[in-house]
Design a protein around this motif. Structure first.
Motif: not given
Length: 313
Positions: A204-225
């Motif tokens: 959540i950037g300045p003024g509430g705007n969305a900043a750059s989107i990143s994928e979170v890399k996980l230590n194990r796969p998740i299945l259909e969260p």
């Protein structure tokens, strides 16, 4: 002591008492209810029903859900995500078209008074073919919702008159990825995609705007969260609806995440989780009997939510 402070203190005591007497299982009565989300406030639990199109309540210490908000006139629209915001005394709920309904009404976010259940406001999602799925609220009162069909996050700033598109534009993947669960952690909005099984973070950037989107890399796969809830400053509890079904804890540091399994084995399909005291309640939706072709007339098992000890955040 001010009345407001006294009320907050009393609410905290009631919540602790409710947590101590919290049952191991909550019954959700009715055939083909298909609950999709669960949330908690002051010792109470709230459950949204897709097919019955209502919101149910579980009083502190009770073991059975009872109707709280009745279905409205939009007969093709059911209840998906529900989220209780204690600060604004609001129960937020996503209303979207359910399978088999055609032209049942616009997808909308509704606000209900937490005390009375009275409707406070209704906000139609922007864009074509929108689908309100799940909800989170930031520290400043901004409401964030996942628009599953358009693979984007919409937001409703505090005191705003309408929802607006906040983040997406292809960054969460193409249509069909099913943008689903959402939480707010330490100045970032965390979302998941059900069919592609990914986690994304949006600062959540300045003024509430969305900043750059990143994928979170996980230590194990998740299945259909599916549904997830903030748990402390850097973690969320999430359900994995694929395979045997799991309740997991995801701890996020930067753009990496560590997934720990808390419980394996939810045969009726876990869809959402909420925290009450030191327990997490997981609701199973049996949504395959609603969404999959050829299962429309198969009988359902009794619907329920079950408790898992998770400790303090």
């Amino acid at each position: 002591m001010s009345l407001r402070i006294a009320a907050v203190a009393l609410g905290g005591l009631l919540a602790m008492d409710a947590a101590r007497s919290a049952p191991a299982e909550i019954a959700i009565p009715g055939q083909r209810v298909f609950p999709e989300s669960i949330t908690s406030s002051g010792g109470r639990l709230f459950v949204g029903s897709i097919a019955h199109r209502e919101i149910l309540e579980v009083e502190p210490g009770a073991s059975t859900a009872t109707p709280w908000v009745a279905a409205d006139d939009a007969t093709g629209v059911g209840v998906y995500g529900v989220f209780a915001d204690d600060r604004s005394r609001t129960l937020w709920a996503c209303f979207s078209e359910f399978p088999g309904a055609h032209g049942g009404g616009s997808s909308a976010l509704k606000a209900f008074d937490l005390a009375s259940g009275a409707v406070k406001a209704r906000y139609v999602l922007p864009g074509h073919d929108a689908f309100c799925n799940d909800i989170a609220v930031g520290p400043d009162g901004t409401v964030y919702v996942t628009d599953t069909n358009n693979m984007q996050i919409d937001r409703l700033p505090r005191a705003a008159a309408s929802l607006e598109v906040w983040a997406g534009n292809g960054a969460f993947g193409p249509s069909g990825g099913i943008l689903d669960g959402i939480s707010v952690l330490e100045g970032r909005v965390i979302v998941n995609t059900l069919t592609t099984s990914k986690i994304f973070a949006v600062p959540i950037g300045p003024g509430g705007n969305a900043a750059s989107i990143s994928e979170v890399k996980l230590n194990r796969p998740i299945l259909e969260p599916d549904g997830m809830r903030a748990f402390g400053k850097d973690s969320v509890l999430l359900v994995e609806s694929g395979g045997p079904g799991r309740l997991s804890k995801l701890t996020i540091h930067g753009n990496t995440g560590e997934v720990a399994t808390l419980k394996d084995g939810y045969p009726q399909g876990p869809v959402s989780v909420t925290v009450l005291g030191t327990s997490a309640y997981v609701v199973e939706g049996q949504l395959n009997l609603l969404f999959d072709k050829g299962t429309e007339n198969r009988p359902t098992q009794p619907f329920h939510a079950t408790a898992v000890a998770v400790g303090a955040p």
